[in-house]
Design a protein around this motif. Structure first.
Motif, mmCIF file in Angstrom:
data_model
loop_
_atom_site.group_PDB
_atom_site.id
_atom_site.type_symbol
_atom_site.label_atom_id
_atom_site.label_comp_id
_atom_site.label_asym_id
_atom_site.label_seq_id
_atom_site.Cartn_x
_atom_site.Cartn_y
_atom_site.Cartn_z
ATOM 1 N N GLY A 124 0.773 -1.240 0.000
ATOM 2 C CA GLY A 124 0.000 0.000 0.000
ATOM 3 C C GLY A 124 0.804 1.289 0.000
ATOM 4 N N GLY A 125 2.078 1.221 -0.322
ATOM 5 C CA GLY A 125 2.899 2.431 -0.350
ATOM 6 C C GLY A 125 2.807 3.169 -1.673
ATOM 7 N N ASN A 126 3.147 4.455 -1.636
ATOM 8 C CA ASN A 126 3.208 5.225 -2.879
ATOM 9 C C ASN A 126 4.595 5.839 -3.093
ATOM 10 O OD1 ASN A 126 3.211 7.366 -1.097
ATOM 11 N ND2 ASN A 126 1.401 8.367 -1.932
ATOM 12 N N ALA A 127 5.552 5.462 -2.208
ATOM 13 C CA ALA A 127 6.917 5.958 -2.342
ATOM 14 C C ALA A 127 7.884 5.041 -1.596
ATOM 15 C CB ALA A 127 7.027 7.371 -1.795
ATOM 16 N N VAL A 128 9.135 5.084 -2.045
ATOM 17 C CA VAL A 128 10.223 4.427 -1.327
ATOM 18 C C VAL A 128 11.293 5.480 -1.130
ATOM 19 C CG1 VAL A 128 11.844 2.504 -1.242
ATOM 20 C CG2 VAL A 128 9.720 2.250 -2.526
ATOM 21 N N SER A 179 26.743 -12.502 -9.464
ATOM 22 C CA SER A 179 26.605 -11.470 -8.441
ATOM 23 C C SER A 179 25.137 -11.151 -8.195
ATOM 24 C CB SER A 179 27.306 -10.180 -8.879
ATOM 25 O OG SER A 179 28.681 -10.385 -8.980
ATOM 26 N N GLU A 180 24.864 -10.710 -6.974
ATOM 27 C CA GLU A 180 23.520 -10.257 -6.611
ATOM 28 C C GLU A 180 23.512 -8.736 -6.588
ATOM 29 O OE1 GLU A 180 20.246 -10.722 -3.044
ATOM 30 O OE2 GLU A 180 22.333 -10.423 -2.495
ATOM 31 N N ILE A 181 22.446 -8.160 -7.125
ATOM 32 C CA ILE A 181 22.177 -6.732 -6.999
ATOM 33 C C ILE A 181 20.940 -6.617 -6.115
ATOM 34 C CG2 ILE A 181 21.558 -4.585 -8.178
ATOM 35 C CD1 ILE A 181 24.274 -5.562 -9.045
ATOM 36 N N LEU A 182 21.039 -5.833 -5.046
ATOM 37 C CA LEU A 182 19.947 -5.644 -4.099
ATOM 38 C C LEU A 182 19.570 -4.174 -4.067
ATOM 39 C CD1 LEU A 182 18.172 -6.687 -1.682
ATOM 40 C CD2 LEU A 182 20.121 -6.113 -0.217
ATOM 41 N N ALA A 183 18.296 -3.880 -4.224
ATOM 42 C CA ALA A 183 17.761 -2.527 -4.066
ATOM 43 C C ALA A 183 16.882 -2.555 -2.819
ATOM 44 C CB ALA A 183 16.938 -2.120 -5.282
ATOM 45 N N TYR A 184 17.066 -1.580 -1.926
ATOM 46 C CA TYR A 184 16.255 -1.567 -0.711
ATOM 47 C C TYR A 184 16.017 -0.139 -0.241
ATOM 48 C CZ TYR A 184 20.766 -1.012 1.690
ATOM 49 O OH TYR A 184 21.996 -0.562 2.084
ATOM 50 N N GLY A 185 14.939 0.020 0.497
ATOM 51 C CA GLY A 185 14.587 1.326 1.022
ATOM 52 C C GLY A 185 13.409 1.209 1.976
ATOM 53 N N THR A 186 12.855 2.345 2.343
ATOM 54 C CA THR A 186 11.732 2.399 3.284
ATOM 55 C C THR A 186 10.453 2.758 2.527
ATOM 56 O OG1 THR A 186 13.213 3.122 5.027
ATOM 57 C CG2 THR A 186 10.859 3.453 5.390
ATOM 58 N N ALA A 187 9.485 1.859 2.562
ATOM 59 C CA ALA A 187 8.195 2.124 1.933
ATOM 60 C C ALA A 187 7.385 3.055 2.816
ATOM 61 C CB ALA A 187 7.436 0.815 1.692
ATOM 62 N N VAL A 188 6.785 4.058 2.211
ATOM 63 C CA VAL A 188 5.981 5.030 2.948
ATOM 64 C C VAL A 188 4.751 5.421 2.121
ATOM 65 C CG1 VAL A 188 7.950 6.021 4.202
ATOM 66 C CG2 VAL A 188 7.274 7.003 2.022
ATOM 67 N N VAL A 189 3.847 6.083 2.795
ATOM 68 C CA VAL A 189 2.739 6.765 2.106
ATOM 69 C C VAL A 189 3.031 8.254 2.257
ATOM 70 C CG1 VAL A 189 0.269 7.243 2.069
ATOM 71 C CG2 VAL A 189 1.097 4.921 2.573
ATOM 72 N N LEU A 190 3.167 8.931 1.127
ATOM 73 C CA LEU A 190 3.411 10.375 1.125
ATOM 74 C C LEU A 190 2.131 11.125 0.809
ATOM 75 C CD1 LEU A 190 6.741 10.782 -0.921
ATOM 76 C CD2 LEU A 190 6.465 10.840 1.561
ATOM 77 N N GLU A 191 1.985 12.288 1.427
ATOM 78 C CA GLU A 191 0.866 13.192 1.146
ATOM 79 C C GLU A 191 1.426 14.593 0.946
ATOM 80 O OE1 GLU A 191 -1.801 12.903 4.467
ATOM 81 O OE2 GLU A 191 -2.483 10.904 3.892
ATOM 82 N N ASP A 192 0.685 15.435 0.224
ATOM 83 C CA ASP A 192 1.083 16.826 0.076
ATOM 84 C C ASP A 192 0.993 17.518 1.427
ATOM 85 O OD1 ASP A 192 1.538 16.640 -2.669
ATOM 86 O OD2 ASP A 192 -0.565 17.043 -3.131
#
Length: 109
Positions: A76-80, A95-108
């Protein structure tokens, strides 16, 4: 095209985090191609960019990012935010490539 905002910073100007959904990640493991190894060997002698490897890594980063985006959508996120990439050797030639971050819901704001 995805409607998920991807950023390597923690704060998005004009937006506020209304929900923190947690860690999301995507990865892929890629192996080298024997033909590319031969060409890379020649480039090591004469110099120049290893175009085959550049293309391979670019595709791998995109696939890992796409998988991270799918995980974000699923929860249910709209941004990472705070996105990072990591590479590790799995075995000789792979080799492994890993992409990671924090899922969030952003609002104006």
């Amino acid at each position: 095209m995805s409607n998920i905002l991807i950023s390597n910073i923690e704060v998005i100007p004009g937006k506020r985090v209304s929900q923190h959904l947690g860690l999301v990640m995507g990865s892929t493991v890629r192996a080298k191609h024997a033909g590319k190894d031969i060409m890379a060997g020649l480039k090591n002698i004469f110099g120049g960019e290893l175009g085959g490897y550049t293309e391979l890594l670019s595709e791998a980063r995109q696939e890992a990012t796409d998988r991270m985006i799918e995980q974000t959508k699923a929860i249910g996120g709209n941004a990472v935010i705070n996105v990072r990439f990591s590479t590790s050797s799995i075995t000789a030639g792979a080799s492994e490539i890993l992409a990671y971050g924090t899922a969030v819901v952003l609002e104006d704001k």
